[in-house]
Scaffold this active site. Structure first.
Site, mmCIF file in Angstrom:
data_model
loop_
_atom_site.group_PDB
_atom_site.id
_atom_site.type_symbol
_atom_site.label_atom_id
_atom_site.label_comp_id
_atom_site.label_asym_id
_atom_site.label_seq_id
_atom_site.Cartn_x
_atom_site.Cartn_y
_atom_site.Cartn_z
ATOM 1 N N GLU A 22 1.400 -1.150 0.160
ATOM 2 C CA GLU A 22 -0.256 0.034 -0.093
ATOM 3 C C GLU A 22 0.679 1.418 -0.138
ATOM 4 O O GLU A 22 0.636 1.682 0.785
ATOM 5 C CB GLU A 22 -0.856 0.048 0.961
ATOM 6 C CG GLU A 22 -1.417 -1.193 1.324
ATOM 7 C CD GLU A 22 -2.068 -1.390 3.137
ATOM 8 O OE1 GLU A 22 -2.786 -2.236 3.101
ATOM 9 O OE2 GLU A 22 -1.628 -0.749 3.665
ATOM 10 N N CYS A 37 -9.343 -1.643 8.501
ATOM 11 C CA CYS A 37 -8.733 0.051 9.129
ATOM 12 C C CYS A 37 -10.006 0.778 7.985
ATOM 13 O O CYS A 37 -10.442 1.914 8.031
ATOM 14 C CB CYS A 37 -7.261 0.072 8.723
ATOM 15 S SG CYS A 37 -7.237 -0.863 7.029
HETATM 16 ZN ZN LIG Z 1 -7.496 1.302 5.333
#
Ligand SMILES: [Zn+2]
Length: 653
Positions: A322, A418
């Site tokens: 990410e 998240c």
């Molecule tokens: Zn996230």
């Protein structure tokens, strides 16, 4: 503690009247918050999916509430989930605080109070709270800072506490958050005997500043300054091995620990960490006056927005981690564009607007919010994307190991969850992003309808903003004041328009003053007066910087704040065979499942003749095209119908 309203400027809660965003608020209240409570309580109706094939931890259920019960001694068992699983509960409480500002609800408060009681029961006497370490590895507390997220968790508890306290006036969670922050202050700092390091995942820095703003406790500001200073200040600041196994260059850049933040020039590493760090830097600089931190924020902003950001306001180009990679590396089908990262970009923009109202920040804030961020949630409020592709082919997502993180439809929940609660807390606080005040002037950043009462230069104003996105964006800004007062109101000129007009009480303003991308109207206001702004909202064809390899020869389409995409549901498979031509024209088309109109585009489709049945390659032939029209929908609304292909960047003749 005395109850203080955010910024000291807001007299009543800003009421969102905008049809598009008010609908989102209703969805969060009626569906998202109840659904997410079920998810963190392991309700069997919620299906938890792994976020990608390389997820390091088995993630069959949330267990977030159960972890707190075990840590509190109210239940037995092992911890399940990530080191930061507690934050799913904290973000849920923050969403509750935010949403009861809009829709008071005593039952929901009672539910949140029960979660806060659990947090109190799980917290240790010195303020420490991290259910993973308490249950699984008490001897490792504060010893694995590169991965442990202990301070990150404290940051989210603080944010939850501020939201809930501001909404209800109840200070139990605020006292718990202060106790945890005091525990960090006792353990980290430049003094001998304290730990000289920071958290691998930034968040605590920005939260400490918010806590400082509320309490006035200088230790919280000092601790944020210290954590931003110690990061990257010595080579072994973090010894991080997990992602480094994929590429050594990740370390220590992955955690933004290659240099001290104040000396960083480019956006490196994990995208959420980077944006949260920048928010912490900008907000700390606001109070400390540290110009080096602010200058670094500006350099990093420039690098992101001119070289490393997707057209949907997404960031994070690597398929694993990410993370940012390098300038102009923006692959459309293996990217991450994590929902949280785009949310982080919104926060970063908002923090920079506190320093300097400039439309280069608010334009990006709008781009991220209206596209990547809200694409993270399905229209039913019960399904979520973690990564947000700009090109999706279901078969490839399923069969390519490189695309295990790219989902063709939104799952209910993730092992690493998240994003869903981050979306809920952000959307439920949409009012924070619409306007800000600087030097006694009001700046309108986003065209979202609202009613509000505010103080400017000690004068009380009632503001009513109504917006209408049709063939043009029409904004009516009504100001009411009981006395006659001089004040300045500033209105962002969106980057997607070049033609606009401004009327004041029905009279056209000919000499429009523009400052940093905002129309400025300074005058003596009295009674009720109206500013009417009209912005042309043409359909725009976007091209990328020539160095973006993935987009060469392609166009994206934007209208107003929305980026558009083509979906298989409207156009059949093989979207890559479609192309726009110089003659391509767009007309509006209303679809029943979304409010902003879709666009019907004229163009061409490449023909596949029967000859191709027998061969993969031929020599010296030109492909044949036939005229074809195709439908494009706002990107945020994709993947709400049957599973199929999706494409943002279309080929062009
Ligand atoms: Zn996230």
């Amino acid at each position: 503690m005395e109850r203080i309203k955010s910024g000291g400027k807001r007299l009543i809660m800003m009421k969102i009247t905008d049809s598009f965003w008010a609908e989102y608020l209703r969805l969060v209240k009626q569906t998202v918050v109840p659904f997410q409570w079920k998810a963190i309580n392991d309700d069997s109706s919620v299906r938890v999916e792994v976020e990608s094939a390389n997820a390091p931890i088995p993630t069959e259920k949330s267990h977030a509430i159960e972890n707190l019960k075990i840590a509190a001694g109210l239940s037995e068992g092992k911890h399940v989930g990530y080191w930061f699983q507690d934050t799913d509960v904290y973000k849920w409480i923050e969403s509750v605080g935010n949403i009861i500002n809009h829709f008071p609800d005593k039952d929901l408060e009672t539910l949140a109070d029960s979660a806060i009681d659990l947090i109190e029961a799980a917290m240790e006497s010195d303020g420490y709270l991290n259910t993973y370490y308490q249950i699984m590895a008490p001897e490792r507390k504060f010893k694995d800072l590169h991965i442990s997220h202990e301070m990150y968790c404290c940051g989210h508890l603080i944010e939850a506490a501020l939201s809930y306290y501001n909404a209800t006036g109840k200070d139990k969670i605020l006292k718990l958050a202060c106790k945890f922050a005091d525990c960090l202050d006792a353990n980290f700092g430049p003094e001998d005997g304290k730990l000289h390091t920071a958290d691998g995942h930034q968040e605590i820095e920005l939260a400490l500043i918010k806590l400082y703003e509320l309490t006035g406790e200088k230790r919280y500001l000092k601790l944020s300054e210290y954590l931003l200073d110690v990061r990257g200040s010595y080579p072994e600041c973090f010894s991080y091995d997990y992602f480094a196994r994929y590429t050594p260059s990740f370390r220590p850049k992955y955690l933004q620990a290659h240099k001290q933040p104040k000396n960083q020039d480019t956006a490196e590493g994990h995208a959420v960490r980077l944006t949260y760090m920048c928010v912490g830097m900008a907000e700390t600089a606001l109070h400390s006056g540290d110009k080096k931190l602010l200058e670094a924020c500006k350099r990093i902003w420039e690098n992101i927005t001119t070289r490393r950001m997707y057209v949907i306001g997404g960031i994070g180009s690597t398929s694993i981690g990410e993370a940012f990679s390098f300038d102009y590396d923006l692959p459309n089908d293996t990217m991450y564009c994590e929902t949280c990262a785009s949310i982080g970009l919104v926060y970063f923009a908002r923090a920079m607007l506190n320093h300097e109202p400039d439309s280069k920040y608010s334009d990006v804030m709008e781009r991220a919010l209206f596209n990547n961020v809200i694409a993270g949630m399905g229209r039913d409020g019960k399904k979520y994307f973690y990564s947000n592709p700009l090109e999706s082919v279901p078969q490839a997502n399923e069969l390519s190991p490189l695309k295990s993180h790219v989902k063709s439809s939104r799952p209910d929940w993730f092992g690493c969850a998240c994003c869903p609660p981050n979306l809920a807390r952000t959307i439920s606080a949409i009012e924070k992003y619409i306007v800000s005040t600087t030097n006694g002037e009001l700046y309108t950043h986003l065209y979202i309808g609202y009613d509000n009462e505010l103080l400017l230069e000690d004068a009380r104003f009632n503001i009513r903003q109504t917006v209408n996105y049709a063939d043009k964006l029409k904004v009516q800004f009504e100001v009411t004041t009981k006395t006659s007062v001089s004040a300045a109101f500033n209105f962002r000129v969106p980057s997607w328009t070049s033609n606009y007009s401004v009327y004041l009480d029905g009279k056209k303003i000919e000499d429009i003053i523009i400052n940093a991308g905002y129309i400025k109207i300074r005058k003596e206001w009295s009674g009720t007066e109206k500013v009417e702004l009209t912005f042309d909202m043409p359909v725009l064809r976007i091209i990328s910087h020539p160095k973006v390899r993935a987009n060469i020869g392609k166009n994206a389409v934007q209208r107003g704040p929305f980026i558009y995409c083509a979906e298989e549901s409207d156009n059949g498979p093989d979207l890559h065979l479609l192309r726009m031509t110089p003659e391509t024209r767009f007309t509006e088309k209303q679809l029943d499942f979304i409010i902003p109109p879709a666009l019907e585009a004229t163009g061409e489709r490449m023909l596949i003749s029967d000859d191709w049945q027998k061969t993969l390659y031929v020599y010296d032939e030109s492909p044949q095209y036939k005229p074809a029209s195709f439908t494009m929908i706002p990107y945020f609304a994709w993947a709400n119908r049957e599973v199929g292909e999706m494409l943002v960047w279309l080929n062009t003749k």
